[in-house]
Design a protein around this motif. Structure first.
Motif, PDB file in Angstrom:
ATOM      1  N   MET A  77     -40.044  19.342  33.633  1.00  0.00           N
ATOM      2  CA  MET A  77     -39.623  20.261  34.663  1.00  0.00           C
ATOM      3  C   MET A  77     -38.231  19.935  35.200  1.00  0.00           C
ATOM      4  O   MET A  77     -37.550  20.825  35.675  1.00  0.00           O
ATOM      5  N   VAL A  78     -37.856  18.680  35.144  1.00  0.00           N
ATOM      6  CA  VAL A  78     -36.547  18.314  35.691  1.00  0.00           C
ATOM      7  C   VAL A  78     -35.482  18.209  34.608  1.00  0.00           C
ATOM      8  O   VAL A  78     -34.330  17.929  34.900  1.00  0.00           O
ATOM      9  N   GLY A  79     -35.865  18.416  33.346  1.00  0.00           N
ATOM     10  CA  GLY A  79     -34.902  18.404  32.255  1.00  0.00           C
ATOM     11  C   GLY A  79     -34.423  17.023  31.869  1.00  0.00           C
ATOM     12  O   GLY A  79     -33.311  16.877  31.363  1.00  0.00           O
ATOM     13  N   VAL A  80     -35.245  16.004  32.109  1.00  0.00           N
ATOM     14  CA  VAL A  80     -34.889  14.633  31.754  1.00  0.00           C
ATOM     15  C   VAL A  80     -35.876  14.141  30.709  1.00  0.00           C
ATOM     16  O   VAL A  80     -37.080  14.363  30.817  1.00  0.00           O
ATOM     17  N   ASP A  81     -35.364  13.453  29.727  1.00  0.00           N
ATOM     18  CA  ASP A  81     -36.206  12.895  28.673  1.00  0.00           C
ATOM     19  C   ASP A  81     -37.225  11.912  29.266  1.00  0.00           C
ATOM     20  O   ASP A  81     -36.878  11.110  30.136  1.00  0.00           O
ATOM     21  N   PRO A  82     -38.467  11.964  28.825  1.00  0.00           N
ATOM     22  CA  PRO A  82     -39.493  11.047  29.343  1.00  0.00           C
ATOM     23  C   PRO A  82     -39.104   9.564  29.234  1.00  0.00           C
ATOM     24  O   PRO A  82     -39.416   8.777  30.132  1.00  0.00           O
ATOM     25  N   LYS A  83     -38.410   9.172  28.173  1.00  0.00           N
ATOM     26  CA  LYS A  83     -37.979   7.773  28.033  1.00  0.00           C
ATOM     27  C   LYS A  83     -37.023   7.385  29.161  1.00  0.00           C
ATOM     28  O   LYS A  83     -37.104   6.290  29.717  1.00  0.00           O
ATOM     29  N   THR A  84     -36.124   8.307  29.505  1.00  0.00           N
ATOM     30  CA  THR A  84     -35.163   8.054  30.582  1.00  0.00           C
ATOM     31  C   THR A  84     -35.888   7.928  31.920  1.00  0.00           C
ATOM     32  O   THR A  84     -35.581   7.034  32.717  1.00  0.00           O
TER      33      THR A  84
ATOM     34  N   HIS B   4     -35.798   4.443  34.220  1.00  0.00           N
ATOM     35  CA  HIS B   4     -35.153   4.389  35.526  1.00  0.00           C
ATOM     36  C   HIS B   4     -36.101   4.586  36.713  1.00  0.00           C
ATOM     37  O   HIS B   4     -35.735   4.252  37.847  1.00  0.00           O
ATOM     38  N   TYR B   5     -37.280   5.144  36.476  1.00  0.00           N
ATOM     39  CA  TYR B   5     -38.199   5.438  37.577  1.00  0.00           C
ATOM     40  C   TYR B   5     -39.602   4.894  37.309  1.00  0.00           C
ATOM     41  O   TYR B   5     -40.603   5.501  37.684  1.00  0.00           O
ATOM     42  N   LYS B   6     -39.678   3.737  36.680  1.00  0.00           N
ATOM     43  CA  LYS B   6     -40.963   3.133  36.327  1.00  0.00           C
ATOM     44  C   LYS B   6     -41.846   2.926  37.569  1.00  0.00           C
ATOM     45  O   LYS B   6     -43.027   3.260  37.573  1.00  0.00           O
ATOM     46  N   HIS B   7     -41.265   2.370  38.607  1.00  0.00           N
ATOM     47  CA  HIS B   7     -42.032   2.090  39.828  1.00  0.00           C
ATOM     48  C   HIS B   7     -42.541   3.389  40.467  1.00  0.00           C
ATOM     49  O   HIS B   7     -43.713   3.488  40.851  1.00  0.00           O
ATOM     50  N   GLU B   8     -41.693   4.377  40.581  1.00  0.00           N
ATOM     51  CA  GLU B   8     -42.084   5.650  41.188  1.00  0.00           C
ATOM     52  C   GLU B   8     -43.190   6.326  40.387  1.00  0.00           C
ATOM     53  O   GLU B   8     -44.132   6.884  40.952  1.00  0.00           O
ATOM     54  N   LEU B   9     -43.095   6.268  39.065  1.00  0.00           N
ATOM     55  CA  LEU B   9     -44.123   6.866  38.214  1.00  0.00           C
ATOM     56  C   LEU B   9     -45.454   6.115  38.334  1.00  0.00           C
ATOM     57  O   LEU B   9     -46.517   6.713  38.286  1.00  0.00           O
ATOM     58  N   ALA B  10     -45.365   4.806  38.511  1.00  0.00           N
ATOM     59  CA  ALA B  10     -46.579   3.994  38.595  1.00  0.00           C
ATOM     60  C   ALA B  10     -47.273   4.120  39.950  1.00  0.00           C
ATOM     61  O   ALA B  10     -48.507   4.084  40.021  1.00  0.00           O
ATOM     62  N   PHE B  11     -46.487   4.258  41.030  1.00  0.00           N
ATOM     63  CA  PHE B  11     -47.079   4.203  42.360  1.00  0.00           C
ATOM     64  C   PHE B  11     -46.920   5.476  43.188  1.00  0.00           C
ATOM     65  O   PHE B  11     -47.426   5.545  44.314  1.00  0.00           O
ATOM     66  N   GLY B  12     -46.270   6.476  42.664  1.00  0.00           N
ATOM     67  CA  GLY B  12     -46.061   7.713  43.419  1.00  0.00           C
ATOM     68  C   GLY B  12     -47.351   8.392  43.816  1.00  0.00           C
ATOM     69  O   GLY B  12     -47.498   8.864  44.954  1.00  0.00           O
ATOM     70  N   HIS B  13     -48.323   8.443  42.914  1.00  0.00           N
ATOM     71  CA  HIS B  13     -49.596   9.096  43.232  1.00  0.00           C
ATOM     72  C   HIS B  13     -50.353   8.344  44.321  1.00  0.00           C
ATOM     73  O   HIS B  13     -51.024   8.949  45.150  1.00  0.00           O
ATOM     74  N   THR B  14     -50.226   7.023  44.357  1.00  0.00           N
ATOM     75  CA  THR B  14     -50.893   6.238  45.386  1.00  0.00           C
ATOM     76  C   THR B  14     -50.307   6.539  46.753  1.00  0.00           C
ATOM     77  O   THR B  14     -51.035   6.699  47.737  1.00  0.00           O
TER      78      THR B  14
END
Length: 77
Positions: A1-8, A12-22
């Protein structure tokens, strides 16, 4: 949805992806608790939802819980 490759995103956003839902769940729970401990119709609805989800209430207690001389239990019986 944001037009960024999943690897990128993962790089760069490993922490946010891991803990955002919490963090999001905590904010929703905080808001629900605030409503459930408040006043009015919204408080009753929120409290019932909270107790069914967290307090293991089942079914509809309805008027059965209000009859004198009868204890309401969590099963709604």
């Amino acid at each position: 949805m944001v037009g960024v490759d999943p690897k990128t995103l993962r790089k760069h956003y490993k922490h946010e992806l891991a803990f955002g839902h919490t963090k999001a769940n905590a904010k929703v729970a905080e808001n629900l608790f605030r409503k459930a401990t408040g006043e009015g119709r919204e408080a009753v609805i929120a409290a019932i939802f909270w107790l069914k989800a967290r307090g293991r209430w089942k079914g509809d207690l309805g008027q059965r819980a209000l009859r004198p001389g009868r204890q309401a239990d969590r099963t709604g019986a």
